[in-house]
Design an enzyme around this catalytic site. Structure first.
Site, PDB file in Angstrom:
ATOM      1  CD  GLU D  60      -1.641  -2.299   1.427  1.00  0.00           C
ATOM      2  OE1 GLU D  60      -0.688  -2.676   1.919  1.00  0.00           O
ATOM      3  OE2 GLU D  60      -2.186  -3.511   1.267  1.00  0.00           O
ATOM      4  CG  HIS D 130     -11.795  -8.070   6.239  1.00  0.00           C
ATOM      5  ND1 HIS D 130     -10.959  -8.576   7.118  1.00  0.00           N
ATOM      6  CD2 HIS D 130     -11.142  -8.190   5.153  1.00  0.00           C
ATOM      7  CE1 HIS D 130     -10.056  -9.468   6.394  1.00  0.00           C
ATOM      8  NE2 HIS D 130     -10.239  -8.796   5.279  1.00  0.00           N
TER       9      HIS D 130
HETATM   10  C1  LIG Z   1      -1.849  -5.112   4.306  1.00  0.00           C
HETATM   11  C2  LIG Z   1      -3.042  -5.726   3.722  1.00  0.00           C
HETATM   12  N1  LIG Z   1      -3.176  -5.430   2.273  1.00  0.00           N
HETATM   13  C3  LIG Z   1      -4.157  -6.247   1.528  1.00  0.00           C
HETATM   14  C4  LIG Z   1      -4.627  -7.212   2.257  1.00  0.00           C
HETATM   15  C5  LIG Z   1      -5.673  -8.251   1.641  1.00  0.00           C
HETATM   16  N2  LIG Z   1      -5.235  -9.578   1.245  1.00  0.00           N
HETATM   17  C6  LIG Z   1      -5.496 -10.614   1.996  1.00  0.00           C
HETATM   18  S1  LIG Z   1      -4.681 -11.844   1.356  1.00  0.00           S
HETATM   19  C7  LIG Z   1      -4.189 -11.210   0.023  1.00  0.00           C
HETATM   20  C8  LIG Z   1      -3.012 -11.909  -0.840  1.00  0.00           C
HETATM   21  C9  LIG Z   1      -1.954 -12.294   0.037  1.00  0.00           C
HETATM   22  O1  LIG Z   1      -1.234 -13.377  -0.918  1.00  0.00           O
HETATM   23  P1  LIG Z   1       0.260 -13.913  -0.438  1.00  0.00           P
HETATM   24  O2  LIG Z   1       0.988 -13.144   0.267  1.00  0.00           O
HETATM   25  O3  LIG Z   1       0.758 -14.513  -1.684  1.00  0.00           O
HETATM   26  O4  LIG Z   1      -0.353 -15.258   0.406  1.00  0.00           O
HETATM   27  P2  LIG Z   1      -1.509 -16.442  -0.069  1.00  0.00           P
HETATM   28  O5  LIG Z   1      -2.837 -15.988  -0.136  1.00  0.00           O
HETATM   29  O6  LIG Z   1      -1.266 -16.789  -1.499  1.00  0.00           O
HETATM   30  O7  LIG Z   1      -1.122 -17.625   0.789  1.00  0.00           O
HETATM   31  C10 LIG Z   1      -4.573  -9.955   0.090  1.00  0.00           C
HETATM   32  C11 LIG Z   1      -4.026  -8.688  -0.927  1.00  0.00           C
HETATM   33  C12 LIG Z   1      -4.437  -7.654   3.640  1.00  0.00           C
HETATM   34  N3  LIG Z   1      -4.841  -8.533   4.219  1.00  0.00           N
HETATM   35  N4  LIG Z   1      -3.551  -7.021   4.229  1.00  0.00           N
END
Ligand SMILES: Cc1ncc(C[n+]2csc(CCOP(=O)(O)OP(=O)(O)O)c2C)c(N)n1
Ligand SMILES: Cc1ncc(C[n+]2csc(CCOP(=O)(O)OP(=O)(O)O)c2C)c(N)n1
Ligand SMILES: [Mg+2]
Ligand SMILES: [Mg+2]
Lengths: 407, 325, 407, 325
Positions: D60, D130
């Site tokens: 972000e 959320h």
């Molecule tokens: C600071 C923040 N930004 C956005 C999100 C929304 N979000 C939740 S999971 C995710 C993707 C995470 O991907 P990754 O780290 O590759 O983990 P995976 O789900 O593939 O295990 C996002 C964008 C969040 N939880 N926290």
């Protein structure tokens, strides 16, 4: 310290001069690669690992189904990544701290978190250690040294560095293992964490689950480099890339990483290459951003099957045992789910407790006001209204459970 | 009793806390051998070693993330942010993590051991980025405690209380007073209560409320007012969160008038919260609108800093206007 | 995309397998290293570079002295890093954007920012383009494509990525050069910036001035790695390390970097190794954290002397010219300083303008209230009181100057 | 006129803005081919290409830093933060950079082209992370504009205005209403004014003020109140910064009573600012204390969300109490 080598023409390095190989031991058919040597692993631990992988898979399948039925508000699966998560956990001392992202329930299963404990969190009932405050899958366990999950991504990474530094000062001979996704590794907190851990020599294992996607974003839109592993060069940190679907490789790599961390007080980065076989979460539909074909290709590499083949090859496992295990786990999930669903919600007071160590006067006033309001409209707040005429027994159970968890 | 300036009092508090409990650590940018750019951590590395007092890399989100982890582990970190203006990269770690750690885990884990120190405020020709007073940004965050001392005696007693408090505390130090404010400070260990305001002067016509460096401004304004025969009750809020509503309300019930002053901009500043609460709890007793004397709704300027600041003359005028209403 | 190479034993990489050499052309005596080839450089540009270096040094010396005399509230010197800053700038197109940290006034000198313009900012008078709002040394110039300095460290790094991306979309064939210190490179914004620039192929040159210290913190406590350069591997980004005191090497490296950025739309990282010869700022005393001996060793490597030797070797410069240049610059600094000091402050209205494009009703109310207050106590606010009875002439000058700057 | 839900209205506004001006870019986590986790940016990548609508890495502070740079360069970035709860890592870029860009440069440079969109608010079983409503955190920051629409029509008109506004705008979208709120929305381009509140219902006994998803809550409360014979004037503030003091004051001068409601916690919430201002400007006209009906001073809970929220019954009770005072 910078190197002293010199050049006299302006030659740029591009990263192509280095490549980080992937460490593999186990082929999909359960046999070892030539030259590969399985880590020491007793039959007992091997079966514990395998049981945990299957128990995680079964839990995930059933709970996603429950979510589809509307019994649960939200769910996230570990499916496809069980070897990475459980292999790493099995390499640790049980008292090592684990700070996870959210998709690592396998680690908890391995450490002995019961289906009941999972369910209480998932349904946010009065027995949930988290007191029904966080969304499903935000588990935590003090007795199992598993930090409560927090939704904001990557925040746990610098925290893991700090936690590990504290362990070092305390002379615990323990380390912290920090799980995170290849997506979360883009956050500023990742850079902060690895740099601080390297400078301050914290015994922390940074374990990146590179499962190819961050929700819909493929890793190719997440970074231009060859994965996350090359970032270790930026911190002069030990690093290994491992096949995340290979339980033996993950176990061997993490054991060695733990020794580096604890004996040399040096942080280590592990990048486990895997794939998120399921949707990102119950709110997601991957068909919008990736192909069935790609998914199928990865389903062929299922980490649980791979381990099963190896176990069978060892003579430690057979089809009957498999069937019995699957059945008993399914039954257990359903039973515990029913129990947890029926449990009442946490008491109204839990709305204001734990904001501070003690409830402040302002919060007490707000709670009192809320109680008066609910008394006026009890039917509008059925969960809260329960507390006004508390089922003393249920509450006592709850505090017993908390007392246990708090050790 | 020795005389100390505010920096010495803070250094002394850190020294006492580190001597008493080897779980206490001090770190941040330049806090190691150099003792911090203001020298609040002077000699601590010499005394307690590099593992307990150290420089960090230049990354505020990392400093607080690391500190959160340490606190969760059971250590007692005292993290310094070099200027309060630079606390914002750590905003997520503070607001989403520090503040919610205990609640979200159902008290399985907490970071109550954490104290975050940061010099704040204007009056030092610092312009936009060496002058901000960010307390209100954090005051909207349940789970945090926020403390601002007004002089060396308060600084030592409140800082020791903050370090030992079971909840995480943001400790904003009025840097304008670091060397300018001196006073008698006991050498021994002592604590002052968090969450309690202090009536520093009793009076009957109007209550004047502030915290930190504004208390000096208020003193000057009140002296002018007293000369005009206005009896002022002065309150140092000391804790912004949780704040001592009862003491403020009690005073306003008596005086019927309230002037609040802070350095930060008006809109969204903490004076708004105090005014909103007091008008509710003292509605029938108020004899004049609650007045706010604050910075203007702009970034912090430089050349015209004097014009911008909520100084004693502006507070004085607000007191007069309140009494004359 | 990850590599496909495999290994079957758990071997950790440590970073020792790679090292990033330093690119050098010019020895301290002004001769080239064997095999080194000077970049194309006309006598005219060479002298412009040299003049700029000397003009920066003289400005810094005089203004630090002025600060010591209490004439100025604050100052920061570029001293020791003139070659890095000016060499990089000289490699650019004049319309390329420069986003600097704060110690890069040499870039402005090279682009033609006059001593008058410097002084107006330093004294925050009515002619300061920044309207007296920021501390000394926070210069900016729209016409010279030099982004106004902002004190929070590293914030300009992701901004530079975005700016460059915009240049690419606009089809400008321009790039952005972003200066930052090795300390600032620890911020989360650094990681965000390099990763985003690499993924989105922004034509940006990340230029790290590694001068050994971040205030009192030596780079060895800033990172454990071999400088900042190896981080490029984490982003698959072109990278070069260059001797920052070597004007020819910096120029050659940055020119090549610019071609990669603009022609291939790829970001580049340059790490210039240098040393901050002066204190961090007028508020700092380096004797508390580093030795005179270390400083002396670096003073031997003075980048201006090195270039001077080269120029003399080229037959483009001599002692008389040097003396005349120094004298005229000193005189000019003193004259312009006197002019700027005497200039009135910005008008009171500048307190509330530029917060938004238009002054909001609330701000207008606050300004009116302030004016009433100042009328009551004019002697307490001499700067503000001036505005109430405005010296119309002075104001007109100011807005003329602004009109010019705004193009 | 077509019927749209709020997501469609937002998508439509983005489409219009991108079609009209190729300097407009939309980006953020998952906003590319996927169209965002809520699908607000659906089909924009298809229509306008990957260079103008794209996924960013998951960072972000980088998204907003990048967007600040783009805006300074003259582009018109519309950056999405996936949930308002995740805006805090970008707090420094927004509060220290976006907000102060024009001021600190003396208007040489500005990031007025920037719009930051983020879904906010509770009521979707989102728990701590959320559900947050962070508007008050930003409302203390001169230089920002903050807008919150209450329905699809407002969303489209205000978003188009935000994108074209000469100042940076934070646009918080009530995600609970994304699909739940539908209404007629003109297909053409139109703008609604930023900085102006709207009186959505006229009345004489009490003014009830809110924004975003709370407007629906207020409507339900007011219906109950009207049944009891209480005449309510309802105001949608729409812009939190700058906020329309004059319209609010005018209404309160008429009704003598004010109830303000928001989802965020009480302490430091924006209702405090409104109350503080109104008690000052309407002091002699107030017939009851200004009431605030808000979230509690805790992190956002899950199982007991209903109990926690400032719902229509709580607002209704506050209205009655105000009138009965
Ligand atoms: C600071 C923040 N930004 C956005 C999100 C929304 N979000 C939740 S999971 C995710 C993707 C995470 O991907 P990754 O780290 O590759 O983990 P995976 O789900 O593939 O295990 C996002 C964008 C969040 N939880 N926290
Ligand atoms: C976000 C932020 N944190 C801290 C500071 C205070 N500070 C100003 S300069 C500086 C050191 C910067 O070192 P480096 O980046 O190496 O640049 P150098 O001064 O060596 O040129 C620090 C800590 C700041 N300005 N911004
Ligand atoms: Mg992933
Ligand atoms: Mg440096």
């Amino acid at each position: 310290m910078t190197t002293t080598q010199e050049i006299h023409s302006p030659t740029f390095l591009t990263g192509d001069e280095l490549s980080i190989p992937t460490f593999r031991l186990l082929k999909q058919d359960g046999t070892l690669y030539d030259g590969g040597e399985a880590p020491e692993l007793s039959r007992e631990q091997a079966l514990k690992i395998y049981h945990s992988m299957v128990a995680t898979r079964v839990l995930d399948e059933r709970m996603m189904a429950a979510q589809r039925q509307g019994r649960l508000s939200f769910y996230m699966q570990c499916t496809g990544e069980e070897a990475a998560v459980i292999g790493a956990t099995a390499a640790l001392d049980d008292a090592d701290m684990i700070m996870a992202q959210y998709r690592e329930q396998g680690a908890l299963v391995y450490r002995g978190f019961s289906y009941d404990e999972f369910m209480n969190q998932l349904f946010g009932n009065e027995l949930d250690y988290g007191k029904g405050r966080q969304m499903p899958i935000h588990y935590g366990s003090r007795k199992l040294h598993y930090m409560t999950i927090s939704s904001p991504l990557a925040t746990q990474i610098p925290q893991a560095a700090g936690y590990a530094y504290g362990q070092k000062l305390a002379g615990d001979e323990l380390c912290t293992l920090c799980f995170f996704g290849e997506g979360a590794a883009s956050e500023g907190d990742f850079h902060a964490a690895l740099n601080m851990a390297a400078v301050h020599e914290a015994p922390v294992i940074f374990f990146c689950r590179n499962n190819g996607y961050a929700i819909s974003t493929p890793s190719i839109e997440q970074f231009a480099a060859d994965g996350v592993a090359p970032r270790a060069y930026g911190y002069r940190m030990h690093v290994i890339r491992v096949d995340g679907n290979d339980i033996l490789a993950v176990l061997a790599a993490t054991r060695k990483a733990r020794r580096i961390a604890v004996e040399q007080n040096k942080p280590v980065l592990i990048e486990a290459m895997s794939y998120r076989l399921a949707a990102h979460s119950s709110s997601d539909d991957p068909s919008g951003y990736r192909s069935k074909k790609e998914e199928e290709a990865w389903r062929e590499k299922d980490p649980i099957l791979r381990m099963q083949h190896w176990l069978v090859g060892q003579g430690w496992w057979n089809d009957d045992e498999e069937k019995a295990l699957q059945e008993s786990l399914r039954r257990e999930v359903l039973e515990t789910m029913k129990r947890a669903e029926k449990r009442p919600p946490p008491p109204l007071d839990s709305l204001v407790s734990d904001v501070y160590a003690d409830v402040t006067p302002t919060l007490q006033r707000q709670l009192d006001q809320l109680k008066r309001h609910i008394r006026q409209y009890p039917e509008a707040y059925p969960k809260g209204a329960r507390s006004l005429d508390p089922d003393v027994k249920a509450r006592d159970d709850a505090s017993d459970a908390h007392a246990q968890e708090g050790e | 009793m020795p005389t100390m300036n505010m920096l010495q009092a803070i250094n002394n508090a850190l020294d006492i806390a580190m001597a008493e409990d080897d779980k206490v650590l001090c770190f941040g940018e330049d806090v190691g051998i150099f003792g911090g750019v203001f020298r609040a951590t002077s000699h601590l590395q010499e005394k307690y070693g590099r593992s307990r007092c150290f420089n960090t890399p230049l990354v505020e989100q990392g400093i607080i993330g690391f500190a959160n982890g340490l606190a969760a582990q059971g250590s007692v970190p005292v993290a310094e942010i070099q200027f309060a203006d630079y606390i914002f990269p750590a905003f997520d770690q503070i607001v989403n993590e520090t503040a919610k750690f205990r609640y979200r885990s159902g008290d399985l884990f907490n970071v109550g051991g954490l104290t975050i120190r940061a010099p704040y405020g204007g009056g030092i020709s610092g312009g936009l980025y060496h002058s901000q007073s960010p307390e209100a940004y954090f005051a909207h965050t349940p789970g945090l405690k926020i403390v601002v001392p007004r002089n060396p005696y308060q600084a030592k007693g409140l800082l020791l209380a903050a370090i030992r408090d079971p909840d995480p505390v943001l400790f904003f130090e009025p840097k304008r007073l670091y060397r300018a404010s001196t006073g008698e400070v006991p050498e021994e260990d002592y604590q002052l209560p968090i969450g309690e305001a202090e009536v520093t002067r009793e009076g009957s016509d109007v209550t004047v409320l502030g915290w930190g460096a504004q208390m000096e401004v208020i003193e000057r304004a009140v002296e002018l007012a007293e000369k005009e025969g206005i009896s002022c009750e002065v309150i140092d809020l000391r804790s912004i969160l949780p704040w001592d509503q009862d003491s403020v309300v009690e005073s306003v019930l008596k005086t019927g008038r309230l002037v609040i002053t802070h350095e930060a901009p008006l809109t969204g500043g903490f004076a708004g919260e105090v005014a909103a609460t007091v008008q509710e709890r003292c509605f029938l007793y108020l004899e004049a609108p609650i007045a706010r004397v604050t910075g203007m709704d702009t970034p912090f300027p430089l050349t015209l800093e004097k014009e911008y600041l909520a100084d004693h003359l502006k507070v004085f005028e607000a007191i007069k206007a309140s009494v004359a209403f």
